[in-house]
Design a protein around this motif. Structure first.
Motif, PDB file in Angstrom:
ATOM      1  N   TYR A 166      37.487   6.520  21.544  1.00 42.49           N
ATOM      2  CA  TYR A 166      36.590   5.955  22.554  1.00 42.49           C
ATOM      3  C   TYR A 166      37.465   5.511  23.718  1.00 42.49           C
ATOM      4  N   GLU A 167      37.286   6.172  24.875  1.00 42.58           N
ATOM      5  CA  GLU A 167      38.148   5.898  26.022  1.00 42.58           C
ATOM      6  C   GLU A 167      37.342   5.794  27.312  1.00 42.58           C
ATOM      7  N   ASP A 168      37.927   5.076  28.268  1.00 40.20           N
ATOM      8  CA  ASP A 168      37.358   4.912  29.598  1.00 40.20           C
ATOM      9  C   ASP A 168      38.375   5.460  30.604  1.00 40.20           C
ATOM     10  N   PRO A 169      37.993   6.414  31.460  1.00 41.39           N
ATOM     11  CA  PRO A 169      38.944   6.946  32.427  1.00 41.39           C
ATOM     12  C   PRO A 169      39.576   5.884  33.326  1.00 41.39           C
ATOM     13  N   SER A 170      38.885   4.750  33.516  1.00 38.43           N
ATOM     14  CA  SER A 170      39.400   3.709  34.407  1.00 38.43           C
ATOM     15  C   SER A 170      40.287   2.701  33.700  1.00 38.43           C
ATOM     16  N   CYS A 171      40.474   2.837  32.398  1.00 33.60           N
ATOM     17  CA  CYS A 171      41.222   1.853  31.606  1.00 33.60           C
ATOM     18  C   CYS A 171      42.727   2.114  31.673  1.00 33.60           C
ATOM     19  N   PRO A 172      43.525   1.149  32.159  1.00 34.73           N
ATOM     20  CA  PRO A 172      44.979   1.341  32.221  1.00 34.73           C
ATOM     21  C   PRO A 172      45.624   1.523  30.856  1.00 34.73           C
ATOM     22  N   THR A 173      45.097   0.876  29.835  1.00 36.25           N
ATOM     23  CA  THR A 173      45.678   1.043  28.506  1.00 36.25           C
ATOM     24  C   THR A 173      45.370   2.435  27.949  1.00 36.25           C
ATOM     25  N   VAL A 189      32.503   9.144  33.937  1.00 36.18           N
ATOM     26  CA  VAL A 189      32.056   9.707  32.658  1.00 36.18           C
ATOM     27  C   VAL A 189      30.791  10.538  32.835  1.00 36.18           C
ATOM     28  N   GLN A 190      29.970  10.193  33.828  1.00 32.05           N
ATOM     29  CA  GLN A 190      28.827  11.056  34.127  1.00 32.05           C
ATOM     30  C   GLN A 190      29.310  12.433  34.565  1.00 32.05           C
ATOM     31  N   ALA A 191      30.384  12.454  35.361  1.00 28.03           N
ATOM     32  CA  ALA A 191      30.953  13.737  35.790  1.00 28.03           C
ATOM     33  C   ALA A 191      31.591  14.480  34.622  1.00 28.03           C
ATOM     34  N   LEU A 192      32.241  13.742  33.722  1.00 27.15           N
ATOM     35  CA  LEU A 192      32.813  14.384  32.542  1.00 27.15           C
ATOM     36  C   LEU A 192      31.732  15.053  31.708  1.00 27.15           C
ATOM     37  N   GLU A 193      30.613  14.361  31.501  1.00 28.46           N
ATOM     38  CA  GLU A 193      29.533  14.941  30.699  1.00 28.46           C
ATOM     39  C   GLU A 193      28.928  16.158  31.395  1.00 28.46           C
ATOM     40  N   ALA A 194      28.757  16.073  32.709  1.00 31.06           N
ATOM     41  CA  ALA A 194      28.205  17.209  33.452  1.00 31.06           C
ATOM     42  C   ALA A 194      29.158  18.396  33.422  1.00 31.06           C
ATOM     43  N   THR A 195      30.453  18.113  33.420  1.00 23.66           N
ATOM     44  CA  THR A 195      31.449  19.183  33.322  1.00 23.66           C
ATOM     45  C   THR A 195      31.441  19.798  31.927  1.00 23.66           C
ATOM     46  N   TYR A 196      31.397  18.951  30.907  1.00 20.56           N
ATOM     47  CA  TYR A 196      31.397  19.449  29.529  1.00 20.56           C
ATOM     48  C   TYR A 196      30.201  20.354  29.256  1.00 20.56           C
ATOM     49  N   ALA A 197      29.056  20.030  29.852  1.00 21.63           N
ATOM     50  CA  ALA A 197      27.859  20.853  29.665  1.00 21.63           C
ATOM     51  C   ALA A 197      28.050  22.271  30.193  1.00 21.63           C
ATOM     52  N   GLY A 252      36.694  23.595  28.563  1.00 24.69           N
ATOM     53  CA  GLY A 252      38.062  23.582  29.057  1.00 24.69           C
ATOM     54  C   GLY A 252      38.187  22.756  30.326  1.00 24.69           C
ATOM     55  N   ALA A 253      37.208  22.880  31.220  1.00 26.87           N
ATOM     56  CA  ALA A 253      37.219  22.099  32.454  1.00 26.87           C
ATOM     57  C   ALA A 253      37.056  20.613  32.158  1.00 26.87           C
ATOM     58  N   PHE A 254      36.324  20.292  31.100  1.00 22.46           N
ATOM     59  CA  PHE A 254      36.185  18.885  30.697  1.00 22.46           C
ATOM     60  C   PHE A 254      37.548  18.271  30.400  1.00 22.46           C
ATOM     61  N   TRP A 255      38.359  18.957  29.571  1.00 28.29           N
ATOM     62  CA  TRP A 255      39.668  18.413  29.218  1.00 28.29           C
ATOM     63  C   TRP A 255      40.583  18.352  30.431  1.00 28.29           C
ATOM     64  N   THR A 256      40.454  19.316  31.329  1.00 29.59           N
ATOM     65  CA  THR A 256      41.254  19.311  32.553  1.00 29.59           C
ATOM     66  C   THR A 256      40.900  18.106  33.429  1.00 29.59           C
ATOM     67  N   LEU A 257      39.614  17.828  33.567  1.00 22.66           N
ATOM     68  CA  LEU A 257      39.176  16.686  34.371  1.00 22.66           C
ATOM     69  C   LEU A 257      39.573  15.373  33.716  1.00 22.66           C
ATOM     70  N   LYS A 258      39.442  15.290  32.412  1.00 19.46           N
ATOM     71  CA  LYS A 258      39.867  14.081  31.693  1.00 19.46           C
ATOM     72  C   LYS A 258      41.329  13.781  31.970  1.00 19.46           C
ATOM     73  N   ASP A 259      42.184  14.778  31.857  1.00 25.42           N
ATOM     74  CA  ASP A 259      43.607  14.589  32.118  1.00 25.42           C
ATOM     75  C   ASP A 259      43.855  14.162  33.568  1.00 25.42           C
ATOM     76  N   HIS A 260      43.093  14.729  34.490  1.00 25.29           N
ATOM     77  CA  HIS A 260      43.253  14.400  35.913  1.00 25.29           C
ATOM     78  C   HIS A 260      42.926  12.935  36.186  1.00 25.29           C
ATOM     79  N   SER A 263      26.449  16.488  41.691  1.00 27.39           N
ATOM     80  CA  SER A 263      25.027  16.210  41.863  1.00 27.39           C
ATOM     81  C   SER A 263      24.425  15.673  40.565  1.00 27.39           C
ATOM     82  N   ASP A 264      24.759  16.316  39.448  1.00 24.43           N
ATOM     83  CA  ASP A 264      24.268  15.855  38.152  1.00 24.43           C
ATOM     84  C   ASP A 264      24.803  14.461  37.820  1.00 24.43           C
ATOM     85  N   ALA A 265      26.070  14.219  38.183  1.00 26.76           N
ATOM     86  CA  ALA A 265      26.655  12.903  37.922  1.00 26.76           C
ATOM     87  C   ALA A 265      25.936  11.817  38.709  1.00 26.76           C
TER      88      ALA A 265
END
Length: 227
Positions: free
Chosen positions: A70-77, A117-125, A129-137, A171-173
């Protein structure tokens, strides 16, 4: 699988405010074990595994060892885990087929994590592969994001680095088209006892082993999963 279609009609209640990102001395502590579920709950009953088959996952949910994050893209930890621990964990155990790694969104830290995370979910849909790329970014360039610019920067990155329709994702996000998937992760995390990010739930041979919090060293995961 399209999670929007899969989860359509599923009632998901709101989630109360949680403690937030682990930081300071607390994220250097020992992994925590949920004593009530360590030996009794299986992968079929533990809240962290709710609808696990429609989550982004590296490997197979049926693998002997499974980590649910369980992760948050904005979390420094979370960023420290992603930058310092995840690469070795992935190279040594995930890419070799020893461990499966499932990612669940948990936007409870800074405001920009919610549209992210809304963008991550829209990407995953559209493309896993693009989901993991965006997560890393998000973690690599975390300091450049804010609530006011996250979706604009996300659209530019997706357009430059992936083949997905970046404008449609954003747009979906904005419209929260995939909010049911976000709320599912939030509700399952709360039920599992995730009060901060990152929180990990480890399973071995179908049985829940332990809960780990913070940007722990890869050896902590190896010991818990007997690797």
């Amino acid at each position: 699988m399209n999670r929007r279609r899969f989860l359509a009609g599923t009632a998901i209640t709101g989630v109360a405010a949680l403690a937030g990102c682990l930081g300071g001395a607390s994220d250097a502590g020992s992994p925590e074990t949920n004593g009530e579920t360590t030996t009794t709950e299986t992968s079929k009953t533990h809240p962290a595994l709710e609808h696990i088959d429609v989550q982004p996952i590296l490997g197979s949910v049926d693998q002997e060892a499974l980590i649910v994050a369980y992760e948050d893209p904005s979390c420094p930890t979370c960023r420290r885990f992603e930058q310092n621990t995840f690469p070795e964990l992935k190279a040594t155990h995930i890419d070799t087929g020893n461990v499966a790694f499932a990612f669940r969104v948990y936007p409870i830290i800074y405001p920009w994590g919610e549209p992210a995370v809304q963008a991550l979910e829209a990407t995953y849909a559209r493309d896993e592969g693009a989901f993991w790329t965006l997560k890393d970014h998000y973690y690599a360039d975390q300091s450049s994001f804010a609530e006011a610019n996250v979706l604009e920067r996300t659209e530019q990155f997706l357009a430059d680095a992936t083949d997905v329709d970046a404008a449609a994702v954003v747009s979906d996000a904005r419209e929260k088209v995939y909010d049911d998937a976000v709320q599912l992760d939030l509700s399952s995390g709360k039920a599992a006892g995730a009060s901060a990010t990152p929180t990990f739930y480890l399973f071995l041979d179908g049985e829940f082993q332990t809960q780990i919090q913070g940007a722990q060293d890869v050896r902590v995961f190896e010991n818990a999963l007997q690797l």
